[in-house]
Write an enzyme that holds these catalytic residues in place. Sequence first.
Site, PDB file in Angstrom:
ATOM      1  CE  LYS A  57      -3.735  -2.439   2.253  1.00 54.86           C
ATOM      2  NZ  LYS A  57      -4.538  -2.963   3.398  1.00 54.86           N
ATOM      3  CD  GLN A  62      -3.160  -4.756   6.447  1.00 50.58           C
ATOM      4  OE1 GLN A  62      -3.057  -3.749   5.657  1.00 50.58           O
ATOM      5  NE2 GLN A  62      -3.897  -6.082   6.063  1.00 50.58           N
ATOM      6  CG  ASP A  86      -9.616  -0.531   4.696  1.00 52.60           C
ATOM      7  OD1 ASP A  86      -9.393  -0.495   3.620  1.00 52.60           O
ATOM      8  OD2 ASP A  86      -8.918  -0.926   5.696  1.00 52.60           O
TER       9      ASP A  86
END
Length: 291
Positions: free
Chosen positions: A52, A96, A119
């Site tokens: 990322k 994450q 997200d």
Amino acid sequence: MKIIDGKKVSNEVLDEIKLAVQNRKKLNLKIPHLAAVLVGDDGPSQTYVNSKIRACERVGFESSLFQFDKSITEYELISEIEKINVNDDIDGFIVQLPLPKGINQENILNKVLPKKDVDGFNPINYGKMALGIETFLPATPAGIIELIKRYSIDLKGKKCLVIGRSQIVGRPISILLSQNKIFGNATVTVAHSRSNNLKEICLDSDMIISAIGIPEFIKKDMIKPGSIIIDVGICRVKDDNSLKGYRIVGDVDFESVYDKVSLITPVPGGVGPMTISMLLKNTLRASSLND
Ligand code: NAD
């Protein structure tokens, strides 16, 4: 050509984002900034976060990594997240997953400020997604939709089977494809580990989106001729011929189904690369919402 080339589409999306960043620079607008929160030393999580960050560099974003030891408490992690929430330099951030045992994932995702939740996992954004209100869509389902759009796949009235009901892939994509949107209007069935007669349901489906994580689970005798296959699974299988000692395959037995399908995403090179580019697209949006 039967292959839905996620790598190619992802590169196109990244090039578009890069161009948008260059235009923002010319207009003296803020450079988008994505941050990642990584807890513990899980190898695959570290790899995902690194890719990322590399993608951020490629499009000209700023990026930050907030890395914490697995001994961090839930309370301490929440206070770190609250600091990122009020850091005006950061437009969007991700936590994450998975988080180490002892940290409640739901509590953490609840604390991510919705306008920075690129997200799309905060319940507010997830709820908006379910209601069809514009918001940050979770990156993997957003990537699948981008592929459906760019390959002009018309799902109106088509029978679409989603296998897997996870909160990050199966459930959101099943909601999105049933909505009355240009990419949706499918008749969606969701199958999961407790479903009966999976083969029968597969054989009756025009499209199968598989997100289960069992290597090469979907075989030729399970699919209808001419169907479209979107394989989300990422599975490591032992391979002594590979330097790493393993290779990556999907949920679908690609070789055996290839002749029977009309379109298929390969693994690797299908849905996987789309996930990162859609995360960056969400971050660009988060940044422009602050202009
Ligand atoms: P998960 O691992 O949380 O859950 C798996 C799902 O599969 C469950 O809903 C379960 O009910 C279902 N399932 C398990 N066995 C089944 C069976 N025999 N028949 C029918 N359903 C069954 O799901 P996830 O996090 O969505 O991950 C699924 C796969 O997708 C994994 O391989 C993961 O690595 C991959 N993944 C890929 C991306 C990407 O960017 N391409 C993103 C997320 C996940």
